[in-house]
Design an enzyme around this catalytic site. Structure first.
Site, PDB file in Angstrom:
ATOM      1  N   PHE A 116      81.911  -3.510  -6.953  1.00 43.13           N
ATOM      2  CA  PHE A 116      80.718  -3.793  -8.140  1.00 43.13           C
ATOM      3  C   PHE A 116      80.117  -4.994  -7.421  1.00 43.13           C
ATOM      4  CE2 PHE A 116      79.604  -5.377 -12.247  1.00 43.13           C
ATOM      5  CZ  PHE A 116      79.059  -4.287 -12.647  1.00 43.13           C
ATOM      6  N   ASP A 187      90.894  -5.057  -8.010  1.00 47.42           N
ATOM      7  CA  ASP A 187      90.398  -4.722  -9.351  1.00 47.42           C
ATOM      8  C   ASP A 187      90.341  -3.574  -9.807  1.00 47.42           C
ATOM      9  OD1 ASP A 187      88.374  -4.503 -11.028  1.00 47.42           O
ATOM     10  OD2 ASP A 187      86.918  -6.036 -10.450  1.00 47.42           O
ATOM     11  N   TYR A 212      87.330  -2.928 -21.919  1.00 52.04           N
ATOM     12  CA  TYR A 212      86.327  -2.148 -22.517  1.00 52.04           C
ATOM     13  C   TYR A 212      85.952  -0.723 -22.001  1.00 52.04           C
ATOM     14  CZ  TYR A 212      83.366  -4.761 -19.045  1.00 52.04           C
ATOM     15  OH  TYR A 212      82.904  -5.439 -17.838  1.00 52.04           O
ATOM     16  N   LYS A 213      86.287  -0.701 -20.899  1.00 49.23           N
ATOM     17  CA  LYS A 213      86.062   0.960 -20.433  1.00 49.23           C
ATOM     18  C   LYS A 213      87.157   1.758 -20.543  1.00 49.23           C
ATOM     19  CE  LYS A 213      83.556  -1.531 -16.538  1.00 49.23           C
ATOM     20  NZ  LYS A 213      83.445  -1.973 -15.361  1.00 49.23           N
ATOM     21  N   ARG A 359      76.207   9.682 -13.434  1.00 45.88           N
ATOM     22  CA  ARG A 359      77.492   9.523 -13.343  1.00 45.88           C
ATOM     23  C   ARG A 359      78.260  10.042 -14.702  1.00 45.88           C
ATOM     24  NH1 ARG A 359      80.100   3.319 -13.364  1.00 45.88           N
ATOM     25  NH2 ARG A 359      78.938   3.719 -15.258  1.00 45.88           N
TER      26      ARG A 359
HETATM   27  C1  PLP Z   1      82.714  -3.164 -14.873  1.00 46.36           C
HETATM   28  C2  PLP Z   1      83.080  -4.216 -13.787  1.00 46.36           C
HETATM   29  C3  PLP Z   1      82.834  -5.624 -14.129  1.00 46.36           C
HETATM   30  C4  PLP Z   1      81.999  -6.119 -15.152  1.00 46.36           C
HETATM   31  O1  PLP Z   1      82.517  -7.456 -15.370  1.00 46.36           O
HETATM   32  P1  PLP Z   1      82.273  -8.490 -16.586  1.00 46.36           P
HETATM   33  O2  PLP Z   1      82.591  -9.887 -16.051  1.00 46.36           O
HETATM   34  O3  PLP Z   1      83.400  -7.831 -17.395  1.00 46.36           O
HETATM   35  O4  PLP Z   1      80.947  -8.153 -17.126  1.00 46.36           O
HETATM   36  C5  PLP Z   1      83.005  -6.239 -12.594  1.00 46.36           C
HETATM   37  N1  PLP Z   1      83.827  -5.725 -11.524  1.00 46.36           N
HETATM   38  C6  PLP Z   1      84.037  -4.337 -11.627  1.00 46.36           C
HETATM   39  C7  PLP Z   1      84.631  -3.696 -10.217  1.00 46.36           C
HETATM   40  C8  PLP Z   1      83.487  -3.550 -12.613  1.00 46.36           C
HETATM   41  O5  PLP Z   1      83.770  -2.302 -12.553  1.00 46.36           O
END
Ligand code: PLP
Length: 400
Positions: A116, A187, A212-213, A359
């Site tokens: 990400f 992660d 939150y996911k 998705r």
């Molecule tokens: C959803 C996601 C994020 C989002 O980061 P936030 O700081 O919570 O906005 C970061 N890394 C990955 C791999 C994600 O899937």
């Protein structure tokens, strides 16, 4: 203590709008029914009635550890090895900085092109700030295990790819990292609550994730950070805030980290968000993660078979082998953005990731086969009748 395992789905534990098929729990989980009452009582009885006393009498101060232990049970982390707070991006920064300290003679942060962007951006920012010649090396996802050369300080890998759903082999990659003398940082953004994870067994040094996911903690819910218990005492936190201090209320002039995982705390915890999350996590008390995984695979396999049979314009963009996927399925389609808008307008909610990925997340807590079939009915209608070819569906909003 675990309740008797529940058969899934358990739709009545969630507030899901009538008629909606929600295939986006991988982005923002729905509202668990326990949350509104819990939050409302907490606001009135704790914040309202106890005010500042609530830090002690309602143990707001202990919340990050308490909720961290709840999350820990879902990802195989021992008690006291996870704390909560901030956002995932911040937790990535903290873990990465701590990992680099463990390998002072190495300069490479290894990641992959499926990660990400925020994780990569945080690494870039940390490298610039350290100004010590570090390098972010990004390889293709398939090449990670083979890229563990002896200059790699830390491998920072997101287990499940947010776009394709491709899942890395946690055990194999961690072993490869350790064999090369590198530190392993996972992660778990798209893993926690989606697939069985055993952090203790993997022996990785660090893990981070958001809530939150798949954990349904609500928009802005705090992130988590795991540090392997044998290492925590040697870590110098990059973000040395007062609540990571050994004695925050001694108000000493110099920073002195807490002896345990609390040193990864930074400032005042998001108490309301943590309360919502604490209630949301009760859903998991009766969930068997392997059963959840089996259901997720059954739903995803059905979806793929139905889409491939009925929507020939779409191309599978996820691994075909379910063992190599997380809990989402992606299809590529040239007009994917507009098609997703057309689906959303018909109450089938997925999302879109540039350039052409539609998705769909499969969360067996509240989805079953009939939802999958109905979703494909709508998708086939959108494609067969070019319902996506409508100017209203081509306007991109700020959030896709
Ligand atoms: C959803 C996601 C994020 C989002 O980061 P936030 O700081 O919570 O906005 C970061 N890394 C990955 C791999 C994600 O899937």
């Amino acid at each position: 203590m675990k309740d008797v395992p529940m058969q899934l789905p358990m739709k009545d534990r969630f507030h899901l709008p009538e008629g909606m098929i929600y295939l986006d729990g991988n982005s923002l989980g729905p509202l668990p029914r326990d949350v509104p009452d819990h939050l409302s009582r907490m606001v009135t009885d704790e914040w309202g009635a106890h005010l500042i006393k609530a830090w002690n009498v309602d143990d707001w101060m202990g919340q990050p550890m308490r909720v961290g232990n709840q999350v820990g049970r879902l990802v195989g982390a021992p008690e006291g090895s996870i704390t909560m707070g901030d956002t995932l991006s911040i937790k990535v920064y903290q873990a990465l900085s701590a990992a680099l300290q463990l390998r002072p003679d190495r300069r490479v942060i290894l990641s992959d092109s499926g990660n990400f962007p925020s994780d990569l951006y945080m690494a870039q920012g940390l490298i610039a700030h350290l100004n010590a010649g570090h390098e972010l090396r990004v390889v293709a996802p398939e090449e990670v295990a083979g890229a563990m050369t002896d200059d790699v300080a830390v491998a920072m890998i997101t287990q499940v790819d947010y776009r394709s759903g491709r899942m890395h082999d946690m055990e194999g990659i961690t072993k490869a990292a350790h064999a090369a003398g590198a530190v392993m940082l996972w992660d778990l953004a798209h893993s926690a609550g989606a697939v069985p994870v055993d952090l203790a067994a993997s022996a990785c040094e660090f893990a981070v994730g958001c809530t939150y996911k798949y954990l349904n903690g609500g928009p802005g819910a705090p992130a988590f950070i795991y540090v392997r218990p044998d290492l925590i005492g040697g870590i110098d936190p990059a973000l040395s805030g007062w609540l990571g201090h050994d004695a925050p209320f001694a108000f000493e002039p110099s920073y002195r980290p807490a002896p345990d995982i609390e040193r990864m705390r930074v400032g005042t915890p998001p108490v309301l968000q943590l309360s919502a999350l604490e209630a949301a996590l009760r859903v998991w008390d009766s969930v068997d993660m392997q059963h959840l995984r089996d259901r997720s695979i059954a739903l995803s396999e059905l979806f793929i078979a139905e889409v491939e049979a009925r929507c020939p314009a779409l191309t599978l963009a996820s691994p075909r082998d379910p063992a190599l996927r997380g809990s989402q399925v992606s299809f590529a389609f040239e007009y994917g953005y507009a098609a997703m808008q057309a689906l959303i307008a018909r109450d089938v909610i997925g999302d879109f990731r540039a350039p052409d990925i539609m998705r769909f997340g499969f969360t067996p807590l509240y989805l079953d086969e009939s939802d999958v079939r109905r979703a494909v009915d709508v998708l086939a209608d959108v494609l067969d009748n070019r319902l996506w070819d409508n100017p209203d569906y081509k306007q991109a909003g700020r959030v896709t």
